[in-house]
Design a protein around this motif. Structure first.
Motif, short mmCIF file in Angstrom:
data_model
loop_
_atom_site.label_atom_id
_atom_site.label_comp_id
_atom_site.label_asym_id
_atom_site.label_seq_id
_atom_site.Cartn_x
_atom_site.Cartn_y
_atom_site.Cartn_z
N LEU A 147 -72.97 -47.82 -93.42
CA LEU A 147 -72.08 -48.70 -94.53
C LEU A 147 -73.05 -48.59 -96.13
N PHE A 148 -73.25 -48.35 -96.24
CA PHE A 148 -73.74 -48.26 -97.39
C PHE A 148 -74.99 -46.76 -97.86
N GLU A 149 -75.01 -46.50 -99.40
CA GLU A 149 -75.31 -45.40 -99.70
C GLU A 149 -75.06 -45.06 -101.12
N LYS A 150 -76.91 -45.02 -101.36
CA LYS A 150 -76.60 -45.14 -102.95
C LYS A 150 -77.71 -44.28 -103.01
N LYS A 151 -77.71 -43.52 -104.59
CA LYS A 151 -78.30 -42.19 -104.96
C LYS A 151 -79.93 -42.74 -105.25
N TYR A 152 -81.08 -41.99 -105.16
CA TYR A 152 -81.87 -43.81 -105.46
C TYR A 152 -83.55 -42.49 -105.61
N ASP A 153 -83.93 -42.53 -107.36
CA ASP A 153 -85.12 -41.38 -107.15
C ASP A 153 -86.12 -41.67 -107.76
N ALA A 154 -86.38 -43.30 -107.37
CA ALA A 154 -87.94 -43.88 -107.57
C ALA A 154 -88.27 -43.40 -106.21
N PRO A 155 -89.81 -42.87 -106.41
CA PRO A 155 -90.94 -42.53 -105.25
C PRO A 155 -90.44 -43.88 -104.50
N GLY A 156 -90.96 -44.81 -104.69
CA GLY A 156 -90.83 -47.07 -103.62
C GLY A 156 -90.00 -47.34 -103.70
N VAL A 157 -89.55 -47.82 -102.71
CA VAL A 157 -88.55 -48.98 -102.96
C VAL A 157 -88.92 -49.93 -101.73
N TRP A 158 -88.61 -51.18 -102.52
CA TRP A 158 -88.50 -52.36 -101.44
C TRP A 158 -87.47 -52.46 -100.39
N PHE A 159 -87.35 -52.78 -98.97
CA PHE A 159 -86.57 -52.74 -98.53
C PHE A 159 -86.49 -54.25 -97.81
N ARG A 160 -85.18 -54.99 -97.54
CA ARG A 160 -85.18 -55.93 -97.34
C ARG A 160 -83.47 -56.37 -96.06
N LEU A 161 -83.86 -57.12 -94.65
CA LEU A 161 -82.94 -57.11 -93.87
C LEU A 161 -82.81 -58.67 -94.11
N VAL A 162 -81.90 -59.60 -94.39
CA VAL A 162 -81.76 -61.22 -93.53
C VAL A 162 -80.78 -61.23 -92.54
N VAL A 163 -81.40 -61.78 -91.80
CA VAL A 163 -80.08 -61.91 -90.30
C VAL A 163 -80.51 -63.53 -90.12
N ASP A 164 -78.94 -63.32 -89.96
CA ASP A 164 -78.26 -65.01 -90.00
C ASP A 164 -77.40 -65.37 -88.95
N GLY A 165 -77.56 -65.83 -88.11
CA GLY A 165 -76.32 -66.00 -87.14
C GLY A 165 -76.49 -64.28 -86.24
N THR A 166 -75.01 -63.85 -86.56
CA THR A 166 -74.77 -62.95 -85.73
C THR A 166 -74.39 -61.90 -86.72
N LYS A 167 -74.57 -61.80 -87.93
CA LYS A 167 -74.60 -60.92 -89.21
C LYS A 167 -76.10 -60.99 -89.19
N ALA A 168 -75.96 -59.26 -90.50
CA ALA A 168 -77.29 -58.87 -91.20
C ALA A 168 -76.59 -58.46 -92.61
#
Length: 227
Positions: A147-168
């Motif tokens: 669904l998504f892909e992007k180059k990311y060089d920093a060693p740390g990253v925050w991830f968040r997944l928001v779930v609402d109904g049948t979608k994320a």
């Protein structure tokens, strides 16, 4: 990117930011926020645990990236740590800070919305080719959608997944002072027509055998809006 693609991307971003803001409010049962400790708090459970492949250091969970994956037919990743997801009619979110330095193709550290090894949504920090990327992948009945892909060089990253109904909707950012950046929005996977037994959690996998490459996870948070 053509005009229609830009419009779709902007729509996903705006909707995602609204949902992300709604999921900030915390207070309902199912909310969770705590530093990792040993023994792990009640509610956590390992899938394919290998005790020597994980440790806790100063509130962070470290998982050794060993051979194996939760992907398609390769359902053999060790030390997948999971807990029950909230049961809320409102938008809720799960987030974590991930720090890793992958060097081997498909070596990864992941935040999961998880039904089983063949049905999940994952936000990945992963080595691809000669670079490191952030990715969002949905798997339904063992078939993956990228669904998504992007180059990311920093060693740390925050991830968040928001779930609402049948979608994320997936998000990432480098620091807590940065705005959330939308990755993609997708239909949640279902098994046998239902979304029962949903869990959320983390894993590191895909590292070469015999190496000492650890991924670090801290500030794991589940946010559920108060009624």
């Amino acid at each position: 990117m053509n005009r229609n693609s830009r419009i779709v991307s902007l729509s996903v971003l705006l909707l995602g930011l609204v949902l992300s803001a709604k999921a900030e409010e915390v207070g309902a049962p199912g909310s969770y926020s705590a530093a990792f400790v040993v023994p792990l708090e009640a509610g956590w459970a390992w899938l394919r645990e290998e005790p020597q492949g994980w440790r806790v250091e100063q509130g962070s969970l470290e998982i050794l990236a060993q051979p194996g994956h939760v992907f398609a037919k390769y359902n053999d990743a060790r030390n997948v740590l999971l807990r029950k997801a909230p049961e809320s009619a409102k938008a809720w979110s799960v987030e974590v800070f991930v720090e890793s330095r992958p060097t081997t193709q498909f070596e990864e550290a992941t935040l999961y919305y998880y039904l089983d090894d063949d049905n999940y949504v994952g936000l990945f920090r992963e080595q691809l080719g000669n670079g490191t990327y952030v990715r969002m992948i949905r798997e339904q009945a063992g078939t993956a959608s990228f669904l998504f892909e992007k180059k990311y060089d920093a060693p740390g990253v925050w991830f968040r997944l928001v779930v609402d109904g049948t979608k994320a909707t997936g998000f990432y950012r480098q620091t807590e002072n940065d705005p959330w950046l939308a990755m993609s929005r997708t239909e949640l996977p279902a098994k046998d027509g239902v979304k029962a037994g949903v869990k959320v959690g983390v894993n590191a996998s895909g590292g070469p055998k015999g190496t000492n490459r650890w991924a670090k996870f801290r500030d794991f948070r589940v946010r559920v809006p108060a009624e």
